[in-house]
Design an enzyme around this catalytic site. Structure first.
Site, PDB file in Angstrom:
ATOM      1  N   TYR A   4       0.700  -1.359   0.165  1.00  0.00           N
ATOM      2  CA  TYR A   4      -0.035   0.089  -0.006  1.00  0.00           C
ATOM      3  C   TYR A   4       0.847   1.200  -0.006  1.00  0.00           C
ATOM      4  O   TYR A   4       0.971   2.258  -0.783  1.00  0.00           O
ATOM      5  CB  TYR A   4      -0.868   0.010   1.449  1.00  0.00           C
ATOM      6  N   LEU A  42       5.437 -10.395  -2.872  1.00  0.00           N
ATOM      7  CA  LEU A  42       4.078 -10.739  -3.320  1.00  0.00           C
ATOM      8  C   LEU A  42       3.157 -11.392  -2.242  1.00  0.00           C
ATOM      9  O   LEU A  42       2.012 -11.981  -2.556  1.00  0.00           O
ATOM     10  CB  LEU A  42       3.903 -11.206  -4.640  1.00  0.00           C
ATOM     11  N   ALA A  73       9.173  -3.765   3.087  1.00  0.00           N
ATOM     12  CA  ALA A  73       8.871  -5.193   3.141  1.00  0.00           C
ATOM     13  C   ALA A  73       8.750  -5.557   4.688  1.00  0.00           C
ATOM     14  O   ALA A  73       9.858  -5.502   5.382  1.00  0.00           O
ATOM     15  CB  ALA A  73       9.806  -6.139   2.497  1.00  0.00           C
ATOM     16  N   THR A  81       7.129   3.161  12.348  1.00  0.00           N
ATOM     17  CA  THR A  81       5.894   3.340  12.936  1.00  0.00           C
ATOM     18  C   THR A  81       5.671   4.023  14.178  1.00  0.00           C
ATOM     19  O   THR A  81       6.427   4.058  15.062  1.00  0.00           O
ATOM     20  CB  THR A  81       4.954   2.023  13.000  1.00  0.00           C
ATOM     21  N   TYR A  90       4.997  -6.021  16.892  1.00  0.00           N
ATOM     22  CA  TYR A  90       5.191  -5.036  15.787  1.00  0.00           C
ATOM     23  C   TYR A  90       5.946  -3.971  15.948  1.00  0.00           C
ATOM     24  O   TYR A  90       7.095  -3.537  15.423  1.00  0.00           O
ATOM     25  CB  TYR A  90       3.836  -4.518  15.119  1.00  0.00           C
ATOM     26  N   PHE A 103       2.163   7.778  11.460  1.00  0.00           N
ATOM     27  CA  PHE A 103       0.758   7.387  12.397  1.00  0.00           C
ATOM     28  C   PHE A 103      -0.067   6.735  11.472  1.00  0.00           C
ATOM     29  O   PHE A 103       0.269   5.715  10.888  1.00  0.00           O
ATOM     30  CB  PHE A 103       0.489   8.691  12.916  1.00  0.00           C
ATOM     31  N   ASN A 104      -1.225   7.122  11.236  1.00  0.00           N
ATOM     32  CA  ASN A 104      -2.325   6.493  10.652  1.00  0.00           C
ATOM     33  C   ASN A 104      -2.426   6.650   9.107  1.00  0.00           C
ATOM     34  O   ASN A 104      -3.107   7.466   8.654  1.00  0.00           O
ATOM     35  CB  ASN A 104      -3.738   6.365  11.276  1.00  0.00           C
ATOM     36  N   PHE A 107     -14.768  -0.331  18.158  1.00  0.00           N
ATOM     37  CA  PHE A 107     -14.106  -0.917  19.046  1.00  0.00           C
ATOM     38  C   PHE A 107     -13.735  -0.033  20.311  1.00  0.00           C
ATOM     39  O   PHE A 107     -12.690   0.789  20.561  1.00  0.00           O
ATOM     40  CB  PHE A 107     -12.545  -1.279  18.551  1.00  0.00           C
ATOM     41  N   ARG A 155      -7.281   9.110  16.280  1.00  0.00           N
ATOM     42  CA  ARG A 155      -5.947   9.041  15.713  1.00  0.00           C
ATOM     43  C   ARG A 155      -5.662  10.074  14.740  1.00  0.00           C
ATOM     44  O   ARG A 155      -6.369  10.990  14.578  1.00  0.00           O
ATOM     45  CB  ARG A 155      -6.258   7.647  14.898  1.00  0.00           C
TER      46      ARG A 155
HETATM   47  N1  UFG Z   1     -11.215   0.652  14.861  1.00  0.00           N
HETATM   48  C1  UFG Z   1     -12.576   0.378  15.094  1.00  0.00           C
HETATM   49  N2  UFG Z   1     -13.176  -0.495  14.369  1.00  0.00           N
HETATM   50  C2  UFG Z   1     -12.727  -1.265  13.501  1.00  0.00           C
HETATM   51  C3  UFG Z   1     -11.156  -0.954  13.094  1.00  0.00           C
HETATM   52  C4  UFG Z   1     -10.537   0.023  13.812  1.00  0.00           C
HETATM   53  O1  UFG Z   1     -13.156   0.881  15.896  1.00  0.00           O
HETATM   54  O2  UFG Z   1     -13.372  -2.166  12.721  1.00  0.00           O
HETATM   55  C5  UFG Z   1     -10.488   1.636  15.557  1.00  0.00           C
HETATM   56  C6  UFG Z   1      -9.415   1.198  16.275  1.00  0.00           C
HETATM   57  O3  UFG Z   1     -10.000   0.753  17.595  1.00  0.00           O
HETATM   58  C7  UFG Z   1      -8.525   2.313  16.467  1.00  0.00           C
HETATM   59  C8  UFG Z   1      -8.758   3.189  15.397  1.00  0.00           C
HETATM   60  O4  UFG Z   1      -9.964   2.592  14.784  1.00  0.00           O
HETATM   61  O5  UFG Z   1      -8.786   2.908  17.609  1.00  0.00           O
HETATM   62  C9  UFG Z   1      -7.739   3.080  13.925  1.00  0.00           C
HETATM   63  O6  UFG Z   1      -7.340   1.530  14.050  1.00  0.00           O
HETATM   64  P1  UFG Z   1      -6.673   1.212  12.678  1.00  0.00           P
HETATM   65  O7  UFG Z   1      -6.535  -0.519  12.863  1.00  0.00           O
HETATM   66  O8  UFG Z   1      -7.111   1.697  11.454  1.00  0.00           O
HETATM   67  O9  UFG Z   1      -5.198   1.822  13.129  1.00  0.00           O
HETATM   68  P2  UFG Z   1      -4.354   1.482  14.435  1.00  0.00           P
HETATM   69  O10 UFG Z   1      -4.411   3.052  15.274  1.00  0.00           O
HETATM   70  O11 UFG Z   1      -4.619   0.733  15.239  1.00  0.00           O
HETATM   71  O12 UFG Z   1      -2.688   1.205  13.792  1.00  0.00           O
HETATM   72  C10 UFG Z   1      -2.027   2.405  13.558  1.00  0.00           C
HETATM   73  C11 UFG Z   1      -1.173   1.823  12.401  1.00  0.00           C
HETATM   74  C12 UFG Z   1      -0.167   0.786  13.060  1.00  0.00           C
HETATM   75  C13 UFG Z   1       0.524   1.236  14.254  1.00  0.00           C
HETATM   76  C14 UFG Z   1      -0.438   1.540  15.312  1.00  0.00           C
HETATM   77  C15 UFG Z   1       0.195   1.901  16.332  1.00  0.00           C
HETATM   78  O13 UFG Z   1      -1.974   1.398  11.237  1.00  0.00           O
HETATM   79  O14 UFG Z   1       0.946   0.640  11.976  1.00  0.00           O
HETATM   80  O15 UFG Z   1      -1.314   2.724  14.667  1.00  0.00           O
HETATM   81  O16 UFG Z   1      -0.808   1.778  17.445  1.00  0.00           O
HETATM   82  F1  UFG Z   1       1.285   0.432  14.546  1.00  0.00           F
END
Ligand code: UFG
Length: 328
Positions: free
Chosen positions: A11, A33, A73, A116, A140, A168-169, A207, A220
């Protein structure tokens, strides 16, 4: 510049590859891949292989006269890393070290590393600057931090200079190209919200609603993937100009709650999105917001797509035109 991009069919990797190609760099992608997509790097030289293959790496360095590497990777799912730390240490640390060793042996001494926000763990202050203590709470983040540590020592001993970019995100898709986010399984919020909007899933589960945030859901800092891509290009230029090794945070400095993301997505798609309120996902910090002042000041980075609605619009364009991702 002649650049090897590992994981360039993924991505963030594929968006960076296109950014580098548009800046007239010569780009070669190395990707096994396992997660990446051939369709994400059309028109770009793709070598199907693994970063653990030292002989292949050395061949690529020589054949394409590689001057710098951008290393994506890796395995990158927080939850999976807790269940399978061995795979994460193997993919992210063991294979990462194989790459560093091959670079040093071949005299390739510039590296941009995909790191990250997970290296920081539970924040003790917000926004998070690069000086924030690094105390990862999952394998991770720990594996990404471990490779950063090796890079520091390799710099000191072997002169391997690096820029480590702590994202971050990441979100959104290139508005001008036929590429976007296509993970299997998808775990990230914005694509899941949009899949639900497109009727591909019955609802989006939120969540946790009991976090110490204004609306009880996690906050986030969403950053557009093209802005991340541009940062890699700037970091490569800085290393080429002789700047010392550094780590940089990459975010917009604005926090949005899960519910704010859903409301903004509803505006973008023009209809309500089905949600279900669930319990907290283990390991999720309440608030993660970046202080990205360092990369702005030192490398002149500026986000072009800082606005959440614009980020979600670009993602929606991709998801609605490619409901099955690259397999469409
Ligand atoms: N969330 C939901 N429902 C879902 C998916 C996510 O409520 O179905 C919430 C999560 O709980 C979180 C927010 O949406 O609060 C963002 O979640 P993501 O999974 O999109 O991203 P994260 O914040 O968990 O992950 C990011 C980066 C990672 C990094 C992490 C650090 O993608 O690479 O932050 O905590 F490691």
């Amino acid at each position: 510049m002649n650049i090897l991009v590992t994981g360039g069919a993924g991505y963030i990797g594929s968006h960076t590859v296109l950014e580098l190609a548009s800046r007239n760099h010569r780009v070669v992608v190395l990707d096994n891949l396992s997660k990446g997509h051939r369709g994400a790097v059309r028109g770009i030289e793709l070598v199907h292989g693994d970063t653990s293959d030292t002989r292949l790496l050395k061949e690529i360095f020589k054949k394409y006269n590689i001057e710098a590497v951008v290393h994506f990777a890796a395995s990158s799912l927080v939850g999976e890393s807790v269940r399978q730390p061995a795979g994460y240490y193997h993919n992210n640390v063991v294979k990462g070290l194989a790459l560093l060793d091959a670079m040093v042996d071949s005299g390739v001494r510039r590296l941009v590393f995909s790191s990250t926000a997970a290296v920081y763990g539970e924040p003790v202050e917000t926004p998070i600057s690069e000086a924030h203590p690094a105390a990862p709470t999952n394998p991770y983040g720990a594996t990404k931090l471990a490779l950063e540590g090796a890079m520091r020592w390799y710099d000191q001993a072997y002169g391997l200079r690096f820029a480590s970019l702590r994202y971050f995100n990441a979100a959104g898709a290139d508005p001008a190209e036929e590429i976007g986010e296509d993970h299997d399984p998808e775990t990230h919020l914005i694509p899941l919200v949009l899949k639900s909007a497109a009727g591909l899933t019955p609802y989006l589960e939120v969540f946790g609603t009991d976090y110490p945030t204004p609306d009880g859901t996690c906050v986030r800092d969403y950053i557009h993937v093209n802005d991340l891509a541009a940062a890699h290009a700037l970091a490569l230029d800085a290393l080429a100009a002789g700047l010392p090794s550094s780590v940089y945070n990459l975010g917009n400095g604005n926090g949005y709650s899960v519910l704010e993301v859903i409301r903004t997505a509803e505006e973008v798609v023009g209809k309500p999105i089905n949600i279900k309120y669930g319990t907290r996902r283990p390991g999720d910090p309440a608030v993660l917001v970046a202080g990205s002042g360092k990369i702005m000041k030192e490398l002149g980075w500026q986000p072009r797509f800082a606005d959440l609605k614009t980020i979600i619009e670009t993602a929606w364009r991709w998801h609605s035109s490619h409901p099955a991702g690259f397999d469409k």
